[in-house]
Design a protein around this motif. Structure first.
Motif, PDB file in Angstrom:
ATOM      1  N   ILE A 198      31.951  41.106  42.990  1.00 22.68           N
ATOM      2  CA  ILE A 198      31.024  40.189  42.327  1.00 22.68           C
ATOM      3  C   ILE A 198      30.698  40.678  40.919  1.00 22.68           C
ATOM      4  CG2 ILE A 198      28.657  39.307  42.374  1.00 22.68           C
ATOM      5  CD1 ILE A 198      28.921  39.250  45.466  1.00 22.68           C
ATOM      6  N   ASP A 199      30.452  41.981  40.769  1.00 21.36           N
ATOM      7  CA  ASP A 199      30.174  42.530  39.440  1.00 21.36           C
ATOM      8  C   ASP A 199      31.340  42.264  38.489  1.00 21.36           C
ATOM      9  OD1 ASP A 199      27.735  43.472  40.279  1.00 21.36           O
ATOM     10  OD2 ASP A 199      28.423  45.523  40.620  1.00 21.36           O
ATOM     11  N   ALA A 200      32.574  42.455  38.996  1.00 14.40           N
ATOM     12  CA  ALA A 200      33.759  42.232  38.166  1.00 14.40           C
ATOM     13  C   ALA A 200      33.894  40.765  37.786  1.00 14.40           C
ATOM     14  CB  ALA A 200      35.003  42.710  38.910  1.00 14.40           C
ATOM     15  N   ILE A 201      33.590  39.881  38.719  1.00 13.75           N
ATOM     16  CA  ILE A 201      33.678  38.443  38.451  1.00 13.75           C
ATOM     17  C   ILE A 201      32.670  38.040  37.379  1.00 13.75           C
ATOM     18  CG2 ILE A 201      33.155  36.181  39.451  1.00 13.75           C
ATOM     19  CD1 ILE A 201      34.421  37.180  42.058  1.00 13.75           C
ATOM     20  N   VAL A 202      31.453  38.550  37.498  1.00 17.32           N
ATOM     21  CA  VAL A 202      30.397  38.208  36.539  1.00 17.32           C
ATOM     22  C   VAL A 202      30.752  38.711  35.141  1.00 17.32           C
ATOM     23  CG1 VAL A 202      27.985  38.622  35.916  1.00 17.32           C
ATOM     24  CG2 VAL A 202      28.594  38.130  38.297  1.00 17.32           C
ATOM     25  N   GLU A 203      31.393  39.874  35.074  1.00 19.51           N
ATOM     26  CA  GLU A 203      31.740  40.462  33.780  1.00 19.51           C
ATOM     27  C   GLU A 203      33.012  39.869  33.188  1.00 19.51           C
ATOM     28  OE1 GLU A 203      32.003  44.610  34.507  1.00 19.51           O
ATOM     29  OE2 GLU A 203      29.874  44.841  35.022  1.00 19.51           O
ATOM     30  N   ASP A 204      33.770  39.138  33.994  1.00 16.31           N
ATOM     31  CA  ASP A 204      35.025  38.544  33.527  1.00 16.31           C
ATOM     32  C   ASP A 204      34.725  37.233  32.791  1.00 16.31           C
ATOM     33  OD1 ASP A 204      37.533  37.120  33.371  1.00 16.31           O
ATOM     34  OD2 ASP A 204      38.314  38.479  34.892  1.00 16.31           O
ATOM     35  N   ASP A 205      34.950  37.227  31.485  1.00 14.12           N
ATOM     36  CA  ASP A 205      34.620  36.046  30.679  1.00 14.12           C
ATOM     37  C   ASP A 205      35.517  34.849  30.983  1.00 14.12           C
ATOM     38  OD1 ASP A 205      32.625  37.466  29.370  1.00 14.12           O
ATOM     39  OD2 ASP A 205      33.984  38.177  27.796  1.00 14.12           O
ATOM     40  N   ASP A 252      39.401  29.042  46.918  1.00 13.27           N
ATOM     41  CA  ASP A 252      38.502  30.065  47.445  1.00 13.27           C
ATOM     42  C   ASP A 252      38.777  31.436  46.839  1.00 13.27           C
ATOM     43  OD1 ASP A 252      40.950  29.844  48.858  1.00 13.27           O
ATOM     44  OD2 ASP A 252      40.175  31.076  50.495  1.00 13.27           O
ATOM     45  N   PHE A 253      39.758  31.534  45.936  1.00 11.75           N
ATOM     46  CA  PHE A 253      40.009  32.749  45.167  1.00 11.75           C
ATOM     47  C   PHE A 253      39.759  32.436  43.693  1.00 11.75           C
ATOM     48  CE2 PHE A 253      42.248  33.924  48.967  1.00 11.75           C
ATOM     49  CZ  PHE A 253      42.234  35.316  48.994  1.00 11.75           C
ATOM     50  N   SER A 254      39.446  33.479  42.927  1.00 11.89           N
ATOM     51  CA  SER A 254      39.247  33.266  41.495  1.00 11.89           C
ATOM     52  C   SER A 254      40.068  34.270  40.704  1.00 11.89           C
ATOM     53  CB  SER A 254      37.764  33.400  41.127  1.00 11.89           C
ATOM     54  OG  SER A 254      37.355  34.758  41.101  1.00 11.89           O
ATOM     55  N   THR A 255      40.272  33.964  39.420  1.00 15.09           N
ATOM     56  CA  THR A 255      41.083  34.824  38.569  1.00 15.09           C
ATOM     57  C   THR A 255      40.446  36.200  38.400  1.00 15.09           C
ATOM     58  OG1 THR A 255      40.001  33.848  36.627  1.00 15.09           O
ATOM     59  CG2 THR A 255      42.106  32.898  37.312  1.00 15.09           C
ATOM     60  N   GLY A 256      39.115  36.239  38.250  1.00 14.44           N
ATOM     61  CA  GLY A 256      38.430  37.520  38.111  1.00 14.44           C
ATOM     62  C   GLY A 256      38.546  38.374  39.357  1.00 14.44           C
ATOM     63  N   GLU A 257      38.478  37.726  40.491  1.00 15.09           N
ATOM     64  CA  GLU A 257      38.638  38.439  41.771  1.00 15.09           C
ATOM     65  C   GLU A 257      40.027  39.069  41.862  1.00 15.09           C
ATOM     66  OE1 GLU A 257      38.873  37.261  46.538  1.00 15.09           O
ATOM     67  OE2 GLU A 257      38.206  35.793  45.047  1.00 15.09           O
ATOM     68  N   LEU A 258      41.054  38.299  41.526  1.00 19.67           N
ATOM     69  CA  LEU A 258      42.420  38.813  41.590  1.00 19.67           C
ATOM     70  C   LEU A 258      42.642  39.935  40.584  1.00 19.67           C
ATOM     71  CD1 LEU A 258      44.436  35.497  41.991  1.00 19.67           C
ATOM     72  CD2 LEU A 258      43.921  37.192  43.761  1.00 19.67           C
ATOM     73  N   ARG A 259      42.047  39.813  39.415  1.00 18.11           N
ATOM     74  CA  ARG A 259      42.200  40.874  38.415  1.00 18.11           C
ATOM     75  C   ARG A 259      41.500  42.151  38.864  1.00 18.11           C
ATOM     76  NH1 ARG A 259      42.580  36.388  34.623  1.00 18.11           N
ATOM     77  NH2 ARG A 259      40.335  36.049  34.494  1.00 18.11           N
ATOM     78  N   PHE A 260      40.381  41.997  39.573  1.00 12.77           N
ATOM     79  CA  PHE A 260      39.702  43.178  40.132  1.00 12.77           C
ATOM     80  C   PHE A 260      40.615  43.891  41.117  1.00 12.77           C
ATOM     81  CE2 PHE A 260      37.385  45.013  43.714  1.00 12.77           C
ATOM     82  CZ  PHE A 260      36.556  45.927  43.074  1.00 12.77           C
ATOM     83  N   LEU A 261      41.258  43.133  42.001  1.00 17.36           N
ATOM     84  CA  LEU A 261      42.173  43.719  42.968  1.00 17.36           C
ATOM     85  C   LEU A 261      43.350  44.403  42.274  1.00 17.36           C
ATOM     86  CD1 LEU A 261      42.372  40.893  45.674  1.00 17.36           C
ATOM     87  CD2 LEU A 261      41.053  43.013  45.779  1.00 17.36           C
ATOM     88  N   ALA A 262      43.879  43.752  41.253  1.00 14.93           N
ATOM     89  CA  ALA A 262      45.036  44.299  40.551  1.00 14.93           C
ATOM     90  C   ALA A 262      44.715  45.646  39.914  1.00 14.93           C
ATOM     91  CB  ALA A 262      45.513  43.312  39.488  1.00 14.93           C
ATOM     92  N   VAL A 263      43.509  45.764  39.362  1.00 13.20           N
ATOM     93  CA  VAL A 263      43.119  46.985  38.656  1.00 13.20           C
ATOM     94  C   VAL A 263      42.715  48.102  39.618  1.00 13.20           C
ATOM     95  CG1 VAL A 263      41.407  47.980  37.094  1.00 13.20           C
ATOM     96  CG2 VAL A 263      42.460  45.787  36.547  1.00 13.20           C
TER      97      VAL A 263
END
Length: 244
Positions: free
Chosen positions: A143-150, A160-171
């Motif tokens: 959630i923190d990563a999603i909020v910080e992802d512009d 039910d998935f978002s780009t910020g969520e996937l980028r968090f997983l990738a990193v």
């Protein structure tokens, strides 16, 4: 054939056939040797054996068999036996230690609702609840990563998935290949939720944080499609929205 027959015995009112298989995989279990005994009759439990590397040499403790679901029990058994060999006593145990997303996980519905309420800022209660169910309490970091992802947005192919969520997983999950995300960092392949469009949108979402250019995105999509088709029975024409 074995699984389909088993389902028919356990759930006779539910018709299942090969056309409904959306993903397949197999693993290798380290069974101990039992001469001519068929593998199906060999115990799936583990055992710990004691010996010596050479006569009168260093003691050797060997774990034989076992599986992921017994890793805590086998680790405790091994460490206890090792401590005994060293003449020492156990000072720490992890028997009651929760790990990963299970650490601090709400114990009841009231606690779950309270957790969701505390972490709803920026994503909403419904989204927070989905992420808690998906990742356990690690959802707070997601959630923190999603909020910080512009540039966070819901995927068109997977709302039910978002780009910020996937980028968090990738990193954070050491993702190297598109298949890592689809097969091992999510349940998308396992539940049959795959299509060419999903491959493309997921790859494009994580490309910026993984340093993938357009050519790499294309090669990852092609490689993953070939791998899933050859090894896991994925079909390009399969319905991408088959329920789990």
């Amino acid at each position: 054939d074995y699984f389909i027959d088993l389902i028919a015995q356990v759930l006779p009112d539910i018709a299942v056939d090969r056309s409904q298989i959306v993903y397949r995989f197999s693993g290798v279990r380290p069974l101990p040797s039992h001469e001519d005994l068929p593998p199906g009759f060999v115990s799936r439990d583990y055992r710990v054996e004691h010996g010596e590397l050479v006569a009168d040499g260093p003691r050797l403790i060997t774990l034989v068999g076992g599986k992921w679901t017994t890793f805590r029990a086998s680790a405790e058994h091994l460490s206890d036996d090792t401590l005994k060999e060293l003449g020492r006593e156990r000072s720490v145990t992890t028997r009651g230690l929760a790990i990963g997303g299970g650490k601090g996980y709400p114990a009841d519905e009231r606690s779950r609702q309270a957790w969701v309420e505390r972490h709803a800022d920026g994503v909403g209660r419904e989204r927070a609840a989905v992420l808690l169910a998906r990742y356990g309490t690690i959802a707070r970091d997601v959630i923190d990563a999603i909020v910080e992802d512009d540039d966070d947005r819901a995927l068109e192919t997977l709302p039910d998935f978002s780009t910020g969520e996937l980028r968090f997983l990738a990193v954070t999950e050491d993702v190297e290949r598109l298949a890592d995300l689809l097969q091992r960092r999510s349940d998308l392949a396992f539940t049959g939720r795959l299509s060419r469009e999903i491959f493309a949108e997921v790859a494009e979402a994580v490309a910026p944080v993984l340093g993938w250019d357009e050519a790499r995105v294309g090669s990852e999509i092609a490689r993953t499609m070939d791998q899933l088709a050859a090894l896991h029975g994925w079909q390009a024409s399969a319905d991408a929205n088959i329920p789990a």
